[in-house]
Design a protein around this motif. Structure first.
Motif, PDB file in Angstrom:
ATOM      1  N   THR B   8       0.782  -1.099   0.000  1.00 38.01           N
ATOM      2  CA  THR B   8      -0.007   0.003  -0.020  1.00 38.01           C
ATOM      3  C   THR B   8       0.696   1.293  -0.107  1.00 38.01           C
ATOM      4  O   THR B   8       0.861   2.274  -0.848  1.00 38.01           O
ATOM      5  CB  THR B   8      -0.945   0.032   0.972  1.00 38.01           C
ATOM      6  OG1 THR B   8      -1.592  -1.277   1.151  1.00 38.01           O
ATOM      7  CG2 THR B   8      -1.823   1.290   1.226  1.00 38.01           C
ATOM      8  N   ALA B  11       2.595   1.814  -3.264  1.00 37.27           N
ATOM      9  CA  ALA B  11       1.506   2.321  -4.415  1.00 37.27           C
ATOM     10  C   ALA B  11       1.497   3.957  -4.003  1.00 37.27           C
ATOM     11  O   ALA B  11       1.466   4.593  -5.148  1.00 37.27           O
ATOM     12  CB  ALA B  11       0.294   1.666  -4.284  1.00 37.27           C
ATOM     13  N   VAL B  12       1.319   4.256  -2.833  1.00 34.20           N
ATOM     14  CA  VAL B  12       1.096   5.863  -2.478  1.00 34.20           C
ATOM     15  C   VAL B  12       2.415   6.400  -3.034  1.00 34.20           C
ATOM     16  O   VAL B  12       2.436   7.602  -3.752  1.00 34.20           O
ATOM     17  CB  VAL B  12       0.780   6.097  -0.955  1.00 34.20           C
ATOM     18  CG1 VAL B  12       0.999   7.319  -0.698  1.00 34.20           C
ATOM     19  CG2 VAL B  12      -0.435   5.374  -0.665  1.00 34.20           C
ATOM     20  N   THR B  83      -1.581  11.203  -0.403  1.00 31.70           N
ATOM     21  CA  THR B  83      -0.568  11.584   0.724  1.00 31.70           C
ATOM     22  C   THR B  83      -1.199  12.855   1.441  1.00 31.70           C
ATOM     23  O   THR B  83      -1.555  12.993   2.558  1.00 31.70           O
ATOM     24  CB  THR B  83       0.804  11.775   0.471  1.00 31.70           C
ATOM     25  OG1 THR B  83       1.033  10.544  -0.154  1.00 31.70           O
ATOM     26  CG2 THR B  83       1.591  12.089   1.713  1.00 31.70           C
ATOM     27  N   GLN B 123      -7.920   2.980  -5.478  1.00 35.15           N
ATOM     28  CA  GLN B 123      -7.345   2.028  -4.288  1.00 35.15           C
ATOM     29  C   GLN B 123      -6.538   0.938  -4.691  1.00 35.15           C
ATOM     30  O   GLN B 123      -6.822   0.286  -5.709  1.00 35.15           O
ATOM     31  CB  GLN B 123      -8.637   1.558  -3.561  1.00 35.15           C
ATOM     32  CG  GLN B 123      -9.419   2.606  -3.032  1.00 35.15           C
ATOM     33  CD  GLN B 123     -10.784   2.223  -2.117  1.00 35.15           C
ATOM     34  OE1 GLN B 123     -10.984   1.035  -1.835  1.00 35.15           O
ATOM     35  NE2 GLN B 123     -11.129   2.898  -1.470  1.00 35.15           N
ATOM     36  N   TYR B 129      -4.555   5.397  -3.440  1.00 35.89           N
ATOM     37  CA  TYR B 129      -3.254   6.126  -3.567  1.00 35.89           C
ATOM     38  C   TYR B 129      -3.147   7.304  -4.311  1.00 35.89           C
ATOM     39  O   TYR B 129      -2.277   7.802  -4.530  1.00 35.89           O
ATOM     40  CB  TYR B 129      -2.389   4.681  -4.123  1.00 35.89           C
ATOM     41  CG  TYR B 129      -2.987   4.322  -5.532  1.00 35.89           C
ATOM     42  CD1 TYR B 129      -3.865   3.333  -5.598  1.00 35.89           C
ATOM     43  CD2 TYR B 129      -2.545   4.962  -6.786  1.00 35.89           C
ATOM     44  CE1 TYR B 129      -4.485   2.834  -6.799  1.00 35.89           C
ATOM     45  CE2 TYR B 129      -3.055   4.659  -8.087  1.00 35.89           C
ATOM     46  CZ  TYR B 129      -4.041   3.590  -7.925  1.00 35.89           C
ATOM     47  OH  TYR B 129      -4.514   3.086  -9.173  1.00 35.89           O
TER      48      TYR B 129
END
Lengths: 168, 143
Positions: B8, B11-12, B83, B123, B129
């Motif tokens: 996860t 990906a972000v 973010t 997602q 993300y």
């Protein structure tokens, strides 16, 4: 005209809130009774459900009398998706409940209230009463329409008021 | 579990790098101040809220040109780093990103205020993300 619109909205909101205090909406982080005037809120593509949305759609002035008589058309839109916990199968019942609340609020006597001026009102400052009344006719309920899972209805009510000297 | 968390996060981070590599820019999210609970004048359009502009960065327009249809306002698609959205949701104490975008008045891009029509999160393993905002140009700019 604006004072009549404000007075009608506040009257209808308080009557609906008294009938069903649990019908609320959250607007900018604050819980309010579930009635709003579209033109008084921030423009948004989001349509609140399970709440009454007022739009002022028509306007006529009759100058035959001593004071001009203003007739305004108020369009009240409301919609529901039903409860997700019930799979939306209760949306017909929820719309019927909103129909009943609106019919009761608009049908309750009296059909008239003193016109108020809210221009100088605020937190702790009461609006000032004006010299004439705001009154309204029986509502005309439109057909219920289904758009995907949403069930909605528009009700029209004619609102009347005399235009007092110097009033906007 | 640790694989899931790292995937996860990866990906972000990858989305952030791609957004910056594609010329990631800054736009401002215009948020109205909370309503005043007992003030009826706000409900009557007499009192108006103050606004706060919060930076969204990095963001990228998905297409260089707006989607234009005759008689309708131009629409843009904006990709926003998850973010920065998660940081705003946390710092402003919103329940979720969808609540944040629903409460926002619009996105200030340059000197143009665009209305948010929809906001969806892309997602991976249930974690967004990147967010995709559909923005509408002001009606006064319609041709």
């Amino acid at each position: 005209m604006q004072n009549a619109k404000d007075t009608f909205y506040v009257t209808l909101q308080s009557r609906l809130a008294a009938l069903n205090p649990a019908r609320t909406i959250v607007v900018r982080g604050v819980v309010r009774p579930g009635t709003l005037v579209d033109e008084n809120e921030l423009p948004t593509a989001w349509v609140p459900v399970d709440a009454f949305r007022l739009q002022w759609t028509g306007f006529q002035v009759n100058r035959a009398g001593q004071l001009p008589l203003v007739a305004m058309e108020c369009s009240i839109q409301y919609a529901t998706d039903g409860n997700s916990g019930n799979g939306g199968m209760d949306r017909g019942r929820l719309l019927a409940a909103m129909d009943a609340e609106l019919a009761s609020a608009l049908g309750a006597e009296p059909h008239t209230v003193p016109k108020m001026n809210y221009a100088a009102a605020g937190a702790g400052v009461a609006p000032t009463a004006m010299g004439t009344n705001v009154f309204w006719a029986d509502p005309v309920f439109g057909a219920a329409t289904a758009v995907d899972e949403r069930l909605e209805r528009t009700t029209i009510v004619q609102v009347f008021a005399y235009q007092e000297a110097g009033e906007l | 579990m640790s694989d899931l968390v790292s995937a996860t996060g990866a990906a972000v981070r990858a989305a952030d790098v791609l957004l910056r590599a594609m010329g990631g820019r800054t736009v401002m999210l215009r948020m109205p101040a909370p309503a005043v609970p007992t003030d009826v004048t706000e409900q009557l359009g007499i009192a108006t809220p103050t606004f706060q502009d919060l930076p969204l960065e990095p963001v990228v327009y998905r297409k260089a040109r707006a989607t234009v249809a005759e008689g309708k306002a131009a629409k843009w698609e904006l990709l926003v780093s998850a973010t920065v959205v998660e940081n705003l949701v946390g710092s402003l104490s919103y329940a979720s990103a969808s609540v944040l975008f629903a409460a926002a008045y619009g996105v200030l891009s340059g000197d143009e205020l665009l209305e948010i029509e929809s906001a969806t999160g892309e997602q991976v393993f249930g974690q967004p993300y990147v967010y995709r905002l559909v923005l509408r140009a002001p009606l006064e700019h319609m041709v």
